[in-house]
Enzyme design. Sequence first.
Site, short mmCIF file in Angstrom:
data_model
loop_
_atom_site.label_atom_id
_atom_site.label_comp_id
_atom_site.label_asym_id
_atom_site.label_seq_id
_atom_site.Cartn_x
_atom_site.Cartn_y
_atom_site.Cartn_z
N ASP A 71 -10.73 3.12 3.75
CA ASP A 71 -10.76 1.67 3.55
C ASP A 71 -12.20 1.14 3.69
O ASP A 71 -12.45 -0.05 3.50
CB ASP A 71 -9.85 1.02 4.60
CG ASP A 71 -9.39 -0.38 4.21
OD1 ASP A 71 -9.40 -0.69 3.01
OD2 ASP A 71 -9.03 -1.16 5.11
N GLN B 75 -4.55 -2.02 9.41
CA GLN B 75 -4.38 -3.30 8.73
C GLN B 75 -5.04 -4.43 9.53
O GLN B 75 -4.77 -4.61 10.71
CB GLN B 75 -2.88 -3.60 8.52
CG GLN B 75 -2.60 -4.88 7.75
CD GLN B 75 -3.18 -4.87 6.33
OE1 GLN B 75 -3.07 -3.88 5.60
NE2 GLN B 75 -3.81 -5.97 5.93
N LYS C 44 0.85 -1.21 0.00
CA LYS C 44 0.00 0.00 0.00
C LYS C 44 0.88 1.25 0.00
O LYS C 44 0.60 2.22 -0.71
CB LYS C 44 -0.97 -0.04 1.21
CG LYS C 44 -2.05 -1.10 1.01
CD LYS C 44 -2.78 -1.53 2.27
CE LYS C 44 -3.67 -2.74 1.94
NZ LYS C 44 -4.37 -3.33 3.08
#
Length: 297
Positions: free
Chosen positions: A131, A108, A64
Site C-alpha cells: 500500500d 486500513q 479490496k
Amino acid sequence: MSTTAQAAKSASALVLDGKALAKKIEEDLSNRVDNLKQKTGRTPILATILVGDDPASATYVRMKGNACKRVGMDSMKVELPSATTTEELKAKIDELNANPDVHGILLQHPVPGHIDERACFEQIDLDKDVDGVTCLGFGRMSMGESAFGSCTPQGIMHLLNHYDIELAGKEAVVVGRSPILGKPMAMMLLNANCTVTICHSKSQDLASFVKRADIIVGAVGVPELIRADWIKQGAVVVDAGFHPTESGGVGDIELKGLENVASAFTPVPGGVGPMTINTLIRQTVEAAEKAAGLNAK
Ligand code: NAP
C-alpha cells in the site's frame, strides 16, 4: 464561443477512464496469478487489517477483498476490536511480516485515534508494504529506488502513462499534501520531470497556482474546491476526490464546464478510484512474484 465550437472542444477532451483501464489490468493480473499458481503452487495473499467498526473502512476492506477474488488471489481478513492497543497492532503486523504465505499487508486507514497509526505503518516490512505507506518506501520511491508507491498516486501515474500524457517539463500543481496522496503524488510527478508546486490549506490564493498548471491534481477532500474556471486551456485534470451527492457524486474539482477547457480529465466516479484498488492488487501480485523469485513486471 459558439455552442457548436464548445461542443467540438468538449468532444476533444480526453476522458481518462480509470474504470476501463483497471478492468484491462485485472485481466493481465489474472494471467499472472495463474502463472504463479502453476509455477509455485501458491496463491498470492493480501492480508487486510481492519481495526474497529467504522462502516466506511469496512466497505473499503470488502472492496479490496473482492478485487483479490476477481483476479484469483486470496485475502486474509484480520479484524481487531476498537480497543486494540498500538503494541497489540504492531505485534499482529509482526506476525503477518513473518508469515511466508502473506505477500502484502494493508492496514486500513484510519485506525482509532488512541493508536499510533504512523508507528503501526512503519512496522510493515518494506517487501510487504504493497500500500506504500512506510517512510522507508516513500523515501526509496522519492530517490527513484525500487519500492511500492502509495496506491492512489501510483494508480494516477499508471493512468497518465497509459494515456501517453506528456509530463516532462510540464508545470504540475498538486492540491493537498497528505502522506498517502499529495506528497507521494508530488514526488512521482517530480521524478517524471514535472516542475511541481504543492498547495495546502495555508497556501495563499490557490486559484493563482491552479491557473498556471499544465497538470492539476485535486487531493483535498473538499467538494469542488477547485473551480472549473481556474483551469488553464489544455490542462490535464486529475481528481482524486469523491463526495456522494443525490445526483451521484462530485470530486474536489468542479467538473461542469471542465470539458470545454481541459485537454484530458478523470471522470468522477470512474477515474482515480478504480485505479487505487487496482494498484494495491497489482503490487501484491508483484510482491508474490518477487517472493517466488519470478521476474516481477
Ligand atoms: P487529507 O489527509 O484530509 O488531506 C487533505 C489535504 O488537502 C491536506 O494537505 C490539506 O492541507 C489540504 N487542504 C484542505 N483544505 C484545503 C484548502 N481549502 N485549500 C488547499 N488545500 C487544502 O486527505 P487525503 O487522504 O489526502 O484525501 C484527499 C482527497 O482524496 C479526498 O477527497 C479523499 O476522499 C480522496 N482520496 C481518494 C482515494 C481514492 O482511492 N480515490 C484515496 C485516498 C483519498 P493541510 O495539510 O494544510 O491540512
